[in-house]
Design a protein around this motif. Structure first.
Motif, PDB file in Angstrom:
ATOM      1  N   GLU A 171       0.859  -1.052   0.072  1.00 22.91           N
ATOM      2  CA  GLU A 171       0.108  -0.171   0.013  1.00 22.91           C
ATOM      3  C   GLU A 171       0.733   1.277  -0.104  1.00 22.91           C
ATOM      4  O   GLU A 171       0.665   2.151  -0.761  1.00 22.91           O
ATOM      5  CB  GLU A 171      -1.091   0.109   1.378  1.00 22.91           C
ATOM      6  CG  GLU A 171      -1.863  -1.148   1.138  1.00 22.91           C
ATOM      7  CD  GLU A 171      -2.904  -1.190  -0.001  1.00 22.91           C
ATOM      8  OE1 GLU A 171      -3.391   0.047  -0.448  1.00 22.91           O
ATOM      9  OE2 GLU A 171      -3.213  -2.100  -0.698  1.00 22.91           O
ATOM     10  N   ALA A 172       2.000   1.143   0.505  1.00 25.24           N
ATOM     11  CA  ALA A 172       2.958   2.419   0.744  1.00 25.24           C
ATOM     12  C   ALA A 172       3.645   2.551  -0.516  1.00 25.24           C
ATOM     13  O   ALA A 172       3.617   3.835  -0.973  1.00 25.24           O
ATOM     14  CB  ALA A 172       4.007   2.300   1.858  1.00 25.24           C
ATOM     15  N   ALA A 173       3.701   1.620  -1.328  1.00 25.76           N
ATOM     16  CA  ALA A 173       4.502   1.739  -2.613  1.00 25.76           C
ATOM     17  C   ALA A 173       3.403   2.187  -3.666  1.00 25.76           C
ATOM     18  O   ALA A 173       3.744   3.026  -4.529  1.00 25.76           O
ATOM     19  CB  ALA A 173       5.051   0.327  -3.343  1.00 25.76           C
TER      20      ALA A 173
ATOM     21  N   ILE B  45      -0.456   4.982  -7.852  1.00 28.44           N
ATOM     22  CA  ILE B  45      -1.173   4.089  -8.587  1.00 28.44           C
ATOM     23  C   ILE B  45      -2.370   3.725  -7.992  1.00 28.44           C
ATOM     24  O   ILE B  45      -2.529   3.373  -6.835  1.00 28.44           O
ATOM     25  CB  ILE B  45      -0.377   2.763  -8.784  1.00 28.44           C
ATOM     26  CG1 ILE B  45       0.909   2.892  -9.334  1.00 28.44           C
ATOM     27  CG2 ILE B  45      -0.930   1.663  -9.567  1.00 28.44           C
ATOM     28  CD1 ILE B  45       2.164   1.835  -9.418  1.00 28.44           C
ATOM     29  N   ALA B  46      -3.426   3.779  -8.875  1.00 29.21           N
ATOM     30  CA  ALA B  46      -5.012   3.736  -8.158  1.00 29.21           C
ATOM     31  C   ALA B  46      -4.983   2.342  -7.767  1.00 29.21           C
ATOM     32  O   ALA B  46      -4.457   1.437  -8.511  1.00 29.21           O
ATOM     33  CB  ALA B  46      -5.868   3.838  -9.397  1.00 29.21           C
ATOM     34  N   PRO B  47      -5.457   1.948  -6.694  1.00 31.83           N
ATOM     35  CA  PRO B  47      -5.795   0.601  -5.918  1.00 31.83           C
ATOM     36  C   PRO B  47      -6.829  -0.320  -6.822  1.00 31.83           C
ATOM     37  O   PRO B  47      -6.687  -1.381  -6.690  1.00 31.83           O
ATOM     38  CB  PRO B  47      -6.281   0.887  -4.613  1.00 31.83           C
ATOM     39  CG  PRO B  47      -7.201   2.191  -4.766  1.00 31.83           C
ATOM     40  CD  PRO B  47      -6.158   3.186  -5.645  1.00 31.83           C
ATOM     41  N   GLY B  48      -7.510   0.386  -7.620  1.00 33.02           N
ATOM     42  CA  GLY B  48      -8.317  -0.545  -8.502  1.00 33.02           C
ATOM     43  C   GLY B  48      -7.953  -1.050  -9.609  1.00 33.02           C
ATOM     44  O   GLY B  48      -8.582  -1.623 -10.341  1.00 33.02           O
TER      45      GLY B  48
ATOM     46  N   GLU C  91       0.468   8.923 -12.275  1.00 35.06           N
ATOM     47  CA  GLU C  91       1.482   8.020 -11.614  1.00 35.06           C
ATOM     48  C   GLU C  91       2.932   8.775 -11.571  1.00 35.06           C
ATOM     49  O   GLU C  91       3.109   9.582 -12.713  1.00 35.06           O
ATOM     50  CB  GLU C  91       1.692   6.713 -12.334  1.00 35.06           C
ATOM     51  CG  GLU C  91       0.277   5.933 -12.129  1.00 35.06           C
ATOM     52  CD  GLU C  91       0.489   4.682 -13.059  1.00 35.06           C
ATOM     53  OE1 GLU C  91       1.483   4.087 -13.297  1.00 35.06           O
ATOM     54  OE2 GLU C  91      -0.579   4.032 -13.078  1.00 35.06           O
ATOM     55  N   ARG C  92       3.799   8.584 -10.816  1.00 28.44           N
ATOM     56  CA  ARG C  92       4.974   9.055 -10.567  1.00 28.44           C
ATOM     57  C   ARG C  92       6.186   8.193 -10.183  1.00 28.44           C
ATOM     58  O   ARG C  92       5.699   6.962  -9.415  1.00 28.44           O
ATOM     59  CB  ARG C  92       4.723  10.202  -9.538  1.00 28.44           C
ATOM     60  CG  ARG C  92       4.474   9.824  -8.143  1.00 28.44           C
ATOM     61  CD  ARG C  92       3.705  10.854  -7.288  1.00 28.44           C
ATOM     62  NE  ARG C  92       3.362  10.241  -5.900  1.00 28.44           N
ATOM     63  CZ  ARG C  92       2.466  10.811  -5.130  1.00 28.44           C
ATOM     64  NH1 ARG C  92       1.726  11.846  -5.738  1.00 28.44           N
ATOM     65  NH2 ARG C  92       2.055  10.272  -4.025  1.00 28.44           N
TER      66      ARG C  92
END
Length: 495
Positions: free
Chosen positions: A211-213, A219-222, A251-252
């Motif tokens: 989750e931290a990454a 990045i969207a979790p879905g 995204e980065r």
């Protein structure tokens, strides 16, 4: 297309304000924070984005019918009065999930049956006795949520399907892994967004690290899910959703170290598999190392955030729980000076072994366990000297504002929902640093659902109870034989 409507996002206790901030960032209007939920207004695009982007939402509901009912007959009549052709057709299947907080409707299953009967009878009356939509407990085309508070009834469409904590990246797990939504919520509550180093020294299956990454890379979790329930709705806009899904412009690159360790080689192997499945393995350093063997040289020079979920002595235990938590405190004090540490735990006595004063405490549930999240500001010397030198144990007004309207209630359980199935979708374009997997390509274990328990048992002191085991009643020493009183009432005829 631009019509707005009411929505409700469900979450865990203690994360309501974090979820509200996420929704605000997506453009939600008229945000109202409630108990384990956030109500808001928006359009169809926001509904898609809330499902796809919110890290702390368990599901997104769209209310479509509200009424009052005082008994089962009125519940049936009011439900049958709705025009169900707007929601269902004879070719669709449906399922119903009920949550009731009501003296009038104390059995949620009975409410589910009455609503189901009303829907089926509505179609039978119009199309014939043998014409009706099918009921399907899993993989239903339309999922209906029933919420009852007293006599107020709200029917909503569940736009999410499976709980949104099922990201889709988890391919393996250790025993008692933390819920992904809870993990992301704890990280966001700490104020971490990928700008400072991040460490989980007891990472288990790597949920905090994943989750931290994802947060650091934005990045969207879905992105890994195969299906959302709204994809089966009659008004589903596939072109709009594909535009949202394929947009990776936000995204980065990850520019800070994210480090995880665990005493178990097996846990590190599982964490590595999950990180690879999530496409973020290159951003995370893993190492087999117990908490007591961290040294100052192995900690990033820049102060960061430490988040961890140590064993509670319940499903996962350690031979010496006191020694384990004492080691946590020792490592924090000697290796992580200047850092902020967030630890979620279950027992007060374990927190006391850490030997540090918490700057913040938040009541939370982890599964069925009534836990607490505590923040520790690690500093040199004693507290008095730290404060005299201008140090602060709080992180400024932003967190104070978030905490101001947060419901701090204990004894509330997280939402319980049944599992829903899902269907595949086409693979998407290449992923930064490699190929993005097909949506939901990774298998996922069964959902973790909290079990009911006696609320009085939560307040018992297990340590005190254990101390009584094996003890026998004793009488003070006496030279004479003690005289014992007779037990019970005298029998009839006794004098």
């Amino acid at each position: 297309m631009n019509d707005t409507f009411e929505m409700v996002a469900k979450t865990f206790q203690g994360l309501e304000d974090v979820l509200a901030e996420e929704l605000r960032g997506l453009g939600a209007d008229d945000i109202r924070i409630g108990r384990r939920m956030v109500a808001f207004n928006g359009d169809r695009e926001l509904l898609y984005r809330a499902n796809f982007c919110c890290r702390t939402a368990l599901r997104i509901l769209k209310p479509f019918y509200k009424f009052s009912a005082r008994d089962a007959d009125e519940l049936y009549d009011k439900a049958k009065a709705f025009d169900w052709s707007h929601i269902l057709s004879l070719s669709k299947t449906f399922s119903i999930d009920t949550v009731a907080y009501s003296d009038e409707f104390s059995h949620s299953r009975f409410v589910t049956y009455r609503i189901k009967d009303a829907i089926v009878d509505w179609f039978k009356d119009r199309y014939g006795e043998d014409k009706r939509p099918g009921v399907r407990l899993q993989d239903a085309d339309v999922m209906i949520n029933v919420h009852i508070s007293g006599t107020d009834v709200t029917l909503s469409l569940d736009s999410s399907g499976e709980s949104l904590h099922k990201r889709g990246y988890r391919v393996a797990q250790t025993e008692a892994p933390i819920n992904e939504v809870l993990a992301a919520g704890i990280i966001l509550r700490s104020g971490w967004h990928g700008e400072r180093p991040f460490v989980d020294p007891m990472c288990g299956s790597g949920t905090f690290l994943c989750e931290a990454a994802l947060i650091a890379a934005n990045i969207a979790p879905g992105v890994f899910r195969k299906r959302f329930a709204f994809e089966a709705w009659p008004d589903f806009d596939a072109e709009l959703f594909d535009k949202i899904y394929n947009d990776d412009s936000a995204e980065r690159p990850v520019t800070v170290p994210i480090i995880g360790s665990d005493i178990s080689p097996k846990a590190i192997s599982i964490a590595a598999a999950n990180l690879k499945s999530a496409g973020v393995a290159r951003h995370v350093q893993l190492d087999v190392r117990p908490i007591a063997r961290w040294t100052e040289a192995e900690v990033p020079a820049e102060a960061g955030v430490l988040v961890t979920n140590p064993p509670y002595g319940e499903r996962i235990s350690a031979p010496d729980m006191e020694g384990l938590y004492t080691s946590i405190g020792h490592t924090l004090k000697h290796c992580f000076r200047g850092w902020e540490a967030w630890i979620i735990g279950y027992r007060d006595e374990h927190f006391r072994f850490i030997g540090l004063a918490a700057s913040e405490k938040v009541a939370m549930f982890n599964g069925a366990l009534d836990c607490e999240l505590r923040e520790y500001i690690i500093f040199d010397g004693d507290k008095k000297s730290f404060l005299a030198g201008g140090g602060k144990l709080k992180n400024g007004p932003a967190r104070e504002e978030r905490r101001g309207d947060r419901p701090e209630r204990r004894g509330e359980r997280p939402e319980r929902r049944g599992d829903r199935g899902d269907r595949g979708r086409k693979p998407f374009k290449s992923f930064k640093g490699g190929e993005r997997p097909e949506r939901g390509a990774a298998p996922y274990p069964a959902a973790e659902t909290p079990s009911d328990e006696n609320p009085l048992a939560v307040r018992r002191n297990p340590a005190a109870l254990r101390s009584l085991v094996g003890r026998k009643p004793s009488l003070p020493p006496s030279a004479e034989k003690p005289v014992m009183r007779s037990r019970g009432w005298k029998k009839k005829g006794d004098q």
